[in-house]
Scaffold this motif. Structure first.
Motif, PDB file in Angstrom:
ATOM      1  N   THR A  68       0.864  -1.189   0.000  1.00  0.00           N
ATOM      2  CA  THR A  68       0.000   0.000   0.000  1.00  0.00           C
ATOM      3  C   THR A  68       0.898   1.236   0.000  1.00  0.00           C
ATOM      4  O   THR A  68       2.122   1.113  -0.082  1.00  0.00           O
ATOM      5  CB  THR A  68      -0.897   0.024   1.253  1.00  0.00           C
ATOM      6  N   GLY A  69       0.294   2.395   0.157  1.00  0.00           N
ATOM      7  CA  GLY A  69       1.074   3.629   0.194  1.00  0.00           C
ATOM      8  C   GLY A  69       2.138   3.590   1.291  1.00  0.00           C
ATOM      9  O   GLY A  69       3.267   4.068   1.097  1.00  0.00           O
ATOM     10  N   THR A  70       1.807   2.993   2.415  1.00  0.00           N
ATOM     11  CA  THR A  70       2.740   2.929   3.540  1.00  0.00           C
ATOM     12  C   THR A  70       3.994   2.129   3.166  1.00  0.00           C
ATOM     13  O   THR A  70       5.117   2.508   3.507  1.00  0.00           O
ATOM     14  CB  THR A  70       2.029   2.287   4.754  1.00  0.00           C
ATOM     15  N   TRP A  73       6.135   4.211   0.881  1.00  0.00           N
ATOM     16  CA  TRP A  73       6.985   5.129   1.677  1.00  0.00           C
ATOM     17  C   TRP A  73       8.281   4.421   2.079  1.00  0.00           C
ATOM     18  O   TRP A  73       9.370   4.946   1.947  1.00  0.00           O
ATOM     19  CB  TRP A  73       6.286   5.495   2.984  1.00  0.00           C
ATOM     20  N   PHE A  95      -1.218  12.296   7.441  1.00  0.00           N
ATOM     21  CA  PHE A  95      -0.411  11.389   6.625  1.00  0.00           C
ATOM     22  C   PHE A  95       1.060  11.778   6.640  1.00  0.00           C
ATOM     23  O   PHE A  95       1.942  10.914   6.658  1.00  0.00           O
ATOM     24  CB  PHE A  95      -1.005  11.243   5.217  1.00  0.00           C
ATOM     25  N   VAL A 144       4.803  15.445   1.548  1.00  0.00           N
ATOM     26  CA  VAL A 144       3.546  14.881   1.037  1.00  0.00           C
ATOM     27  C   VAL A 144       2.950  15.934   0.093  1.00  0.00           C
ATOM     28  O   VAL A 144       2.696  17.063   0.519  1.00  0.00           O
ATOM     29  CB  VAL A 144       2.587  14.557   2.201  1.00  0.00           C
ATOM     30  N   ASN A 146       0.034  16.059  -1.491  1.00  0.00           N
ATOM     31  CA  ASN A 146      -1.347  16.426  -1.127  1.00  0.00           C
ATOM     32  C   ASN A 146      -1.695  15.758   0.206  1.00  0.00           C
ATOM     33  O   ASN A 146      -1.827  14.538   0.270  1.00  0.00           O
ATOM     34  CB  ASN A 146      -2.303  15.955  -2.232  1.00  0.00           C
ATOM     35  N   THR A 148      -3.894  14.420   2.613  1.00  0.00           N
ATOM     36  CA  THR A 148      -5.277  13.950   2.466  1.00  0.00           C
ATOM     37  C   THR A 148      -6.123  14.245   3.700  1.00  0.00           C
ATOM     38  O   THR A 148      -7.350  14.254   3.627  1.00  0.00           O
ATOM     39  CB  THR A 148      -5.270  12.429   2.187  1.00  0.00           C
ATOM     40  N   ASP A 175       5.589  11.998  -1.606  1.00  0.00           N
ATOM     41  CA  ASP A 175       4.388  11.182  -1.497  1.00  0.00           C
ATOM     42  C   ASP A 175       3.328  11.803  -2.412  1.00  0.00           C
ATOM     43  O   ASP A 175       2.863  12.918  -2.159  1.00  0.00           O
ATOM     44  CB  ASP A 175       3.915  11.197  -0.031  1.00  0.00           C
ATOM     45  N   VAL A 177       0.500  10.115  -3.113  1.00  0.00           N
ATOM     46  CA  VAL A 177      -0.561   9.112  -2.965  1.00  0.00           C
ATOM     47  C   VAL A 177      -1.933   9.676  -3.345  1.00  0.00           C
ATOM     48  O   VAL A 177      -2.692   9.027  -4.068  1.00  0.00           O
ATOM     49  CB  VAL A 177      -0.558   8.504  -1.539  1.00  0.00           C
ATOM     50  N   GLN A 200      -5.251   2.524  -4.861  1.00  0.00           N
ATOM     51  CA  GLN A 200      -6.657   2.750  -4.514  1.00  0.00           C
ATOM     52  C   GLN A 200      -7.087   4.214  -4.555  1.00  0.00           C
ATOM     53  O   GLN A 200      -8.210   4.543  -4.221  1.00  0.00           O
ATOM     54  CB  GLN A 200      -6.960   2.183  -3.125  1.00  0.00           C
ATOM     55  N   LYS A 201      -6.166   5.088  -4.960  1.00  0.00           N
ATOM     56  CA  LYS A 201      -6.513   6.520  -4.990  1.00  0.00           C
ATOM     57  C   LYS A 201      -6.920   6.902  -6.414  1.00  0.00           C
ATOM     58  O   LYS A 201      -7.817   6.275  -6.960  1.00  0.00           O
ATOM     59  CB  LYS A 201      -5.326   7.328  -4.469  1.00  0.00           C
TER      60      LYS A 201
HETATM   61  C1  LIG Z   1      -1.159  11.129   1.302  1.00  0.00           C
HETATM   62  C2  LIG Z   1      -1.188   9.721   1.796  1.00  0.00           C
HETATM   63  N1  LIG Z   1      -0.034   9.083   1.972  1.00  0.00           N
HETATM   64  C3  LIG Z   1       0.002   7.814   2.408  1.00  0.00           C
HETATM   65  C4  LIG Z   1      -1.145   7.125   2.714  1.00  0.00           C
HETATM   66  C5  LIG Z   1      -1.055   5.737   3.226  1.00  0.00           C
HETATM   67  O1  LIG Z   1      -1.477   4.855   2.242  1.00  0.00           O
HETATM   68  P1  LIG Z   1      -2.017   3.390   2.579  1.00  0.00           P
HETATM   69  O2  LIG Z   1      -3.188   3.555   3.482  1.00  0.00           O
HETATM   70  O3  LIG Z   1      -2.356   2.855   1.225  1.00  0.00           O
HETATM   71  O4  LIG Z   1      -0.891   2.649   3.215  1.00  0.00           O
HETATM   72  C6  LIG Z   1      -2.380   7.747   2.521  1.00  0.00           C
HETATM   73  C7  LIG Z   1      -3.624   7.037   2.805  1.00  0.00           C
HETATM   74  O5  LIG Z   1      -4.700   7.553   2.733  1.00  0.00           O
HETATM   75  C8  LIG Z   1      -2.391   9.081   2.048  1.00  0.00           C
HETATM   76  O6  LIG Z   1      -3.548   9.720   1.870  1.00  0.00           O
END
Ligand SMILES: Cc1ncc(COP(=O)(O)O)c(C=O)c1O
Length: 401
Positions: A68-70, A73, A95, A144, A146, A148, A175, A177, A200-201
């Protein structure tokens, strides 16, 4: 079987995960395949070329990682940095906070530059830190694009300008994401060294693929970076890229076909048109918020986000109640306020496979909910403001002219 079934389509207006287009769902509805057959490498090879287009890079090397996004990172950090490295990281919301937590747990020396939630990264502070760092102790800038949680978009070209102005060699890690494929993003032009997003974004896929793109400078840095990494090691990917088989471990076949379909839809619409559509969705949402007499959490226009709007509620209202009601009564999913802004804001996600009329449905729902919770909104006021703007700005659909 549906848990907690409700008729009609759920109005999914959280800022990710977002609705998956039918074309993508159909493309993913397929059996597993032998990923060592020639077909999957052939598909992957083209995907790796095409995915560069959404980062606007020709020189970057992309990695499609089952994560995932995490995880993306972690891939960006551990491949380019060594424990103890000094990095500058901007804390502007939940985030960026989570990314900073990860940076600290990976034992980097994190120089945190904090802003009030609702404000963008303090680039004046970055300027003074870069100016003072003649010894080049700063190894990376992490930002980051944007945020979120607050709906704040940072200006990445300004970060690049500062790095150039001070001739600073720090890596630039971003980031993207909740921005890539929705908000203007230019990896090569802005000299970004690692850019990353999650499936998923704005790509409108299921969760499960982290897409990381590394510049030649980041790849070079990965040769000497000492952070421990195993699953995320770019070296393993590159080894298999060179072999032409592409995968160091088993990919999700379905997600690969889904990515193919998602990219096809984005290219069919045109990436610039996708970005324009998000501009309209963002603007229409902000006009509605203004018409309701509510405040945007984002403090200045320069930071307005075209993918998510965090709306501040009056002190006597708990924003979690708005989110709860939206789901319970109207089959509308809104984003909760997170951490510092929990109870104080609700979020409208307006990204991904979404059109203007769908957004108007969401805005109509929000108006009814606001009334439900005792906020004296005039029904139709936000929808009227948004649709007056949209009616003047929605272009013809190119394939239907
Ligand atoms: C800007 C941003 N970075 C990182 C993440 C983390 O992503 P994930 O939940 O897919 O690990 C999110 C999740 O919403 C996010 O909005």
């Amino acid at each position: 079987m549906d848990y907690m079934y409700a008729p009609g389509k759920n109005h999914l207006f959280v800022p990710g995960p977002v609705h998956i287009p039918d074309q993508v769902i159909r493309a993913m509805n397929r059996n597993n395949e032998d990923y060592r057959s020639p077909a999957v490498p052939a598909l992957t090879k083209i995907l790796l070329e095409d995915v560069k287009k959404i980062f606007k890079t020709t020189s970057g090397t992309p990695f499609l990682i089952p994560t995932t996004g995490t995880g993306a990172w972690e891939s960006a950090l551990t491949n380019t940095l060594s424990p103890g490295d000094r990095i500058i990281s901007f804390l502007i919301g939940q985030f960026s906070l989570l990314w900073i937590d990860q940076q600290q747990r990976l034992n980097f020396n994190v120089d945190v530059v904090e802003s009030d939630w609702g404000e963008g990264a303090k680039l004046d502070v970055l300027a003074s830190k870069l100016a003072a760092d003649t010894a080049h102790t700063i190894k990376a800038i992490c930002i980051v694009h944007n945020e979120t949680a607050t709906g704040v978009t940072n200006n990445l070209s300004k970060v690049r300008k500062l790095l150039d102005e001070y001739r600073h060699p720090a890596l630039f890690l971003v980031d993207g994401v909740s921005s890539i494929c929705a908000i203007d993003f230019r990896m090569d032009e802005w000299g970004i060294d690692v850019a990353l997003t999650g499936s998923q974004k704005a790509l409108s896929l299921p969760t499960g693929m982290g897409i990381v793109c590394a510049s030649p400078k980041a790849l070079e840095a990965s040769k000497t970076a000492k952070s421990v990494r195993v699953f995320f090691d770019w070296k393993d990917y590159i080894k298999f890229y060179n072999l032409g088989t592409f995968w160091p471990y088993t990919p999700s076949i379905q997600l690969l076909y889904g990515l193919r379909a998602a990219l096809d839809l984005i290219f069919e619409e045109g990436l610039e048109n996708v970005i324009e559509r998000h501009r309209r969705l963002g603007k229409a949402t902000r006009l509605a918020v203004e018409a309701w007499g509510l405040k945007n959490c984002t403090q200045k226009e320069e930071w307005f986000s075209d993918t998510v709007t965090a709306v501040i509620v009056p002190p006597h209202i708990n924003s979690s109640e708005i989110v709860r009601r939206a789901w319970q009564r109207y089959n509308l999913s809104l984003g909760l306020g997170l951490n510092k802004v929990a109870g104080k804001v609700f979020r409208i996600g307006h990204l991904g496979h979404l059109n203007e009329l769908q957004l108007l449905g969401c805005l109509a729902g929000v108006e009814m909910i606001l009334k439900d919770v005792g906020y004296p909104v005039k029904l139709g006021s936000g929808v009227a403001a948004a649709s007056a703007y949209l009616q003047n700005n929605i272009p013809m659909i190119p394939s239907r002219i």
